[in-house]
Motif scaffolding. Sequence first.
Motif, short mmCIF file in Angstrom:
data_model
loop_
_atom_site.label_atom_id
_atom_site.label_comp_id
_atom_site.label_asym_id
_atom_site.label_seq_id
_atom_site.Cartn_x
_atom_site.Cartn_y
_atom_site.Cartn_z
N UNK A 1 20.24 -4.79 -38.04
CA UNK A 1 21.60 -5.23 -39.02
C UNK A 1 23.25 -4.67 -38.77
N UNK A 60 21.59 -1.08 -35.80
CA UNK A 60 22.41 -0.85 -36.63
C UNK A 60 23.66 -1.36 -35.92
N UNK A 96 32.06 -7.80 -43.60
CA UNK A 96 32.82 -6.02 -44.16
C UNK A 96 33.90 -5.80 -42.78
N UNK A 109 28.37 -2.77 -35.09
CA UNK A 109 28.88 -2.68 -35.94
C UNK A 109 30.24 -3.58 -35.36
N UNK A 134 26.85 -5.42 -39.10
CA UNK A 134 28.74 -5.53 -40.26
C UNK A 134 29.60 -6.06 -38.85
N UNK A 179 33.31 0.52 -43.62
CA UNK A 179 31.86 0.63 -43.94
C UNK A 179 31.06 2.08 -43.15
N UNK A 201 23.14 -9.05 -42.70
CA UNK A 201 24.14 -9.32 -42.23
C UNK A 201 25.22 -8.86 -43.19
N UNK A 202 26.04 -8.17 -43.07
CA UNK A 202 27.22 -7.46 -43.93
C UNK A 202 28.80 -7.72 -43.50
#
Lengths: 260, 410
Positions: free
Chosen positions: B371, B350, B391, B352, B373, B396, B388-389
């Motif tokens: 994943x 994950x 943001x 970020x 972000x 988040x 994929x986000x």
Amino acid sequence: MLDVAVLLSIGRHPVSGRARRAATDAQALEMALALRPRRLTAIHAGPPTDGEALRAYLGMGLERLTHLVLSEGADPVEPLIAHLRQFDPSLVLTGRQAEDGEGSGMLPYLIARGLDAAVVPDVVRIGPADAPNSIPGAADLVQALPRGQRRALTATGRFVATIHPSAPPARASAYGPARRGVIEPVAAQATADLFLSDCEHRPWRPKPKLMRVKRGGSALDRLKAATESKSGKGQLLVNPTAEAGALAIYDSLVEQGMLP
Amino acid sequence: MTQPSPVRRRVDPRAERAARTILTGQRPRLLPQPVAVAVNGRRRDPRALRAAALVQIQPRPRYDWARDAASAGATAAVGIGVAATPAIPLQVIAEPAYLILAMLDRPGGEVSEHDRQVIAAARLLADAGGGAVVTVSTGSGDALAEAGSDRHVALPDGWADDYVPERRAAAASALMAALSPRHILFPDSPDGGDVARRVAAAAGERLFAGVQSLGPDRATRQSAGGSLEAGHRPTRLMTVAVDAFPPLDGVRHEARPLDLAAPVMAGEELPPRLGGARRLAVDPDALSLSETDFILSAGNGVTDWQSFAELGEALGATRAGSRVVCDAGHLPRERQVGASGMVVSARCYLAFGIAGAPQHLQGITGVRHVIAVNTDLHAEMIKRADLSIVADAQAVMPALIRLIRERRHA
Ligand SMILES: Cc1cc2nc3c(=O)[nH]c(=O)nc-3n(C[C@H](O)[C@H](O)[C@H](O)COP(=O)(O)OP(=O)(O)OC[C@H]3O[C@@H](n4cnc5c(N)ncnc54)[C@H](O)[C@@H]3O)c2cc1C
Ligand SMILES: Nc1ncnc2c1ncn2[C@@H]1O[C@H](COP(=O)(O)O)[C@@H](O)[C@H]1O
């Protein structure tokens, strides 16, 4: 409280080939010393030339060590069982796999069969893990699993434990105690290991690494599969609210089994 | 079907134009349709010739240059038709000359890569003399047909979750007595290797542990701490080293349930001496990055380190970062993922605020689920990720912490 026996073999440095203390066997001795047993028996079985390398174990604070003197190429299992029967230990600690000789990791299992004991592989801790409600007569153990996971279990009766490399590290060997310690040679009879002399030995040559290539498809597809990490055909959320984004991550983690 | 002639007419643009020109009125006008013009018969069309000689496309193109062009169309069509349905033929071994047993781990019910490699090794022994591979594991054999299993013995379902190695070893010994297989192979994994050694000790047989190469009359393994190669005739009991044999691909076997005369699962007789096994909770940040299964990673886009730490705790994930983050001292050096840090093989990653530089992506080639972000839609990390986000990470992260706490208390 316990009667503990440790089986110590001679290790071999992977690069220089020099005789040294075997890594997991030293960790087994470390664990045995940390248990503060009522009686500690350390045994090695091997040819008389092994003496000097065994001093590295004595340097860890061991006062005496039994050396069952065998001829070159003899099978150490029978003499070890016969010797251990005299002491009747409630716990036998061994390394995981010998660094020299056959190194099949069978010895602890054969000893356990000879002593009618249970075998617990890959032990990293002996003693209560976190639960105080232990059954009397049973030992609490912690085992190492792949990917750093741990498993607690109990063993009833006498058992043989093999020590995993992620057990507490062995203390350094000091020169003075190594010289002062006593190696007691005991003559022992053993049969020659016929299987081992039947094997042909040659120097190990590293093999090419096995690659997981996709078969079929065009040459371009196979090249892509071998070189690219992954083609991104994933899900994409553009500018969601923080809550919606968090929910998408949460659901994806639950789907992967990472969150309950 | 009109087949293109192997002889193409030569195009003469000037002559074509002249043929289409009508000289009526003040200025010349062109007819819209081309008019047939003189053909140069000597010009060859190599593309059409090649297409006519093509006999088969899959698995690789083959050409028959001796064929006459007239019959070409029909055969080429057949070649393409066959290629369109790549059905793998089912291989049936009805009367096996002997049996090879493959005792699989199947951790968590999945057929692992190592399990497939064990079946591939078993096939080497079975195919040499018309033998059959019998797989033994919990769960059904359907998933094993494509891995190369002829027969399957299913162990009771309850055995998958609890750790009772003595029971598995007893079952293997019972199968060994009932089926008298020529060889039994185990994966040389912590669990499989343990069961194999128990079986070998109980049977009083020699175990050839960690087989690296295998043939019907010779098996080799590493001995003396990896400095020697020991070779011998294949023994009855062997364990197969990890990544020594490529798993099979493009085969289909029966994996039919084996009918046993009597149930062999007699493991319950003697009470197991090991018991009460349960998994312990481990501190994720104490694990090394190469060992852990779940990584929470931060890049230069993360500024809220308090939330990042809380999120790691809430998820139970091991924290890591890109090089920029470790250089800045937000995380220790051994938590750096990438070419000059750690190569990780976690199941879930994950990320970020990580851009996804090649040096970073090299570290996560082995990760199954990513994943990401990131505020930048065109970041490389977004292309690599499975989810994929686009943001702000600082928004988040707290939202995800709140969500996890809510769900936990609900
Ligand atoms: C020889 C060599 C070896 C190297 N080895 C490694 C290595 O092992 N590991 C490694 O990681 N790097 C390594 N690097 C460095 C690598 O090239 C990159 O510089 C580095 O990975 C970039 O880190 P980053 O993605 O965190 O930072 P940046 O490149 O600065 O990217 C930050 C990302 O965060 C996004 N972002 C910004 N604000 C936010 C926000 N509020 N919310 C969400 N996203 C936001 C941006 O869009 C951007 O995509 C190496 C470089 C060299 C030359
Ligand atoms: N000759 C020996 N003397 C004492 N202990 C031994 C001997 N050989 C092996 N062992 C022990 O058994 C473990 C496994 O050995 P092996 O089965 O040879 O791989 C080693 O780590 C040692 O603890």
